[in-house]
Design a protein around this motif. Sequence first.
Motif, PDB file in Angstrom:
ATOM      1  N   THR A 109       0.827  -1.207   0.000  1.00 17.16           N
ATOM      2  CA  THR A 109       0.000   0.000   0.000  1.00 17.16           C
ATOM      3  C   THR A 109       0.862   1.258   0.000  1.00 17.16           C
ATOM      4  N   ILE A 110       1.875   1.279   0.854  1.00 18.40           N
ATOM      5  CA  ILE A 110       2.760   2.450   0.940  1.00 18.40           C
ATOM      6  C   ILE A 110       3.540   2.638  -0.362  1.00 18.40           C
ATOM      7  N   LEU A 111       4.044   1.548  -0.936  1.00 19.77           N
ATOM      8  CA  LEU A 111       4.816   1.643  -2.176  1.00 19.77           C
ATOM      9  C   LEU A 111       3.955   2.148  -3.337  1.00 19.77           C
ATOM     10  N   LEU A 112       2.770   1.582  -3.492  1.00 18.97           N
ATOM     11  CA  LEU A 112       1.873   2.018  -4.561  1.00 18.97           C
ATOM     12  C   LEU A 112       1.427   3.463  -4.354  1.00 18.97           C
ATOM     13  N   SER A 113       1.226   3.835  -3.109  1.00 21.57           N
ATOM     14  CA  SER A 113       0.800   5.210  -2.792  1.00 21.57           C
ATOM     15  C   SER A 113       1.927   6.193  -3.067  1.00 21.57           C
ATOM     16  N   TRP A 114       3.143   5.799  -2.760  1.00 30.45           N
ATOM     17  CA  TRP A 114       4.305   6.638  -3.065  1.00 30.45           C
ATOM     18  C   TRP A 114       4.417   6.866  -4.569  1.00 30.45           C
ATOM     19  N   LEU A 115       4.283   5.797  -5.348  1.00 29.22           N
ATOM     20  CA  LEU A 115       4.340   5.921  -6.806  1.00 29.22           C
ATOM     21  C   LEU A 115       3.198   6.789  -7.333  1.00 29.22           C
ATOM     22  N   THR A 116       2.011   6.586  -6.799  1.00 29.49           N
ATOM     23  CA  THR A 116       0.848   7.359  -7.232  1.00 29.49           C
ATOM     24  C   THR A 116       1.022   8.837  -6.923  1.00 29.49           C
ATOM     25  N   TYR A 117       1.531   9.119  -5.731  1.00 31.79           N
ATOM     26  CA  TYR A 117       1.723  10.516  -5.320  1.00 31.79           C
ATOM     27  C   TYR A 117       2.807  11.197  -6.152  1.00 31.79           C
ATOM     28  N   GLU A 118       3.939  10.519  -6.287  1.00 33.46           N
ATOM     29  CA  GLU A 118       5.084  11.135  -6.960  1.00 33.46           C
ATOM     30  C   GLU A 118       4.918  11.209  -8.478  1.00 33.46           C
ATOM     31  N   ARG A 119       4.316  10.174  -9.076  1.00 36.57           N
ATOM     32  CA  ARG A 119       4.249  10.095 -10.550  1.00 36.57           C
ATOM     33  C   ARG A 119       2.926  10.573 -11.125  1.00 36.57           C
ATOM     34  N   ILE A 120       1.879  10.622 -10.312  1.00 43.26           N
ATOM     35  CA  ILE A 120       0.573  10.982 -10.853  1.00 43.26           C
ATOM     36  C   ILE A 120      -0.002  12.228 -10.180  1.00 43.26           C
ATOM     37  N   GLU A 121      -0.039  12.249  -8.839  1.00 38.45           N
ATOM     38  CA  GLU A 121      -0.627  13.393  -8.141  1.00 38.45           C
ATOM     39  C   GLU A 121       0.206  14.669  -8.298  1.00 38.45           C
ATOM     40  N   LYS A 122       1.473  14.602  -7.945  1.00 36.48           N
ATOM     41  CA  LYS A 122       2.312  15.805  -7.970  1.00 36.48           C
ATOM     42  C   LYS A 122       2.423  16.422  -9.361  1.00 36.48           C
TER      43      LYS A 122
END
Length: 332
Positions: free
Chosen positions: A316-329
């Motif tokens: 969950t943390i790894l996927l969320s990190w990727l989502t935040y850094e590569r998609i949200e930001k």
Amino acid sequence: MEKTYLPHIDVLRAIAVFLVIFNHLNITLFSGGFIGVDIFFVISGYLITKNIQQEIQHNTFSLLNFYQRRVLRLAPAFFTILICSTLAFWLFSTPSELNAYFKSLIAATSLSVNIYFWQSLSDYFSIDAHTTPLLHLWSLSLEEQFYLLWPTLLLFLMKLDFRVKLTVFLILFISSFSYSYYAALHNPIFAYYLLPTRFFEFMLGALLVFLPQRNFSIAIREWVTLLSLLMLLIFSFILTKDSIFPSYNALFVCCASALYIYFARINEQRIFWQPLLYLGKISYPMYLWHWVIIVAVNVHSITLDTKVRFFIIIVTILLSWLTYERIEKPSK
């Protein structure tokens, strides 16, 4: 207008999302971890009201800009999880399960999935709920429904005298809480899923914006901050799926959250806070990802032992990190 960063809010977000995750992982100690959603409601009411008030005061507020920002803030991660979830569950779901899934998918994209689950599930904690991939999105639909109503109402309230404004606030708050108390006793599923019985939770966060800011000593702020966090921890321990909710139990939780928001001050430069601050930043994708992963585990009849729980948290943390850094930001 540039917004001021509030690190103590990210700390509270991190705590809230982990309470929800621990509860969904069936960790017995956190039988009341579902209160993390209520903490998020208070945060949302506070931040939305604070931002709108500041823009109104600077004559920069626009409903169109407000909703554009909400879409840019929420949609990228939201649709990422929906696409991944749909592809995954398409592969191993039965036709009847896919039919139910696509109904919930349509409801989720139309911001009405809380209404859909209110009508289709007998209980948030039922067996069917544990294999319903998009169940957790009910709270996001409820928040979006609040966002549709609140800016227009706030525009009207801001034109009123302070006492009149406060009176209207209190009337809305008391009316919603009273209805929540009644519905939790007579129609608990309605009370759990729908906005009228949850509105007072957002309102409590909104009311904080209009309280005068006082220069409390550091000692008082630290003690009240610790007390409020301890209260939230205790509620996450003692509440269960059989507790009357939202009603007065949610009020206690929301009051503790409001105390924290009002009194807490976090030095973001201290190394101690850095992990929690970042987890707070990725709390939104963490909330989106964790339940989809848990349901995937449930439908494959994998036992939620300690190793599996740890694996789910890490993924969950790894996927969320990727989502935040590569998609949200990049979309901000």
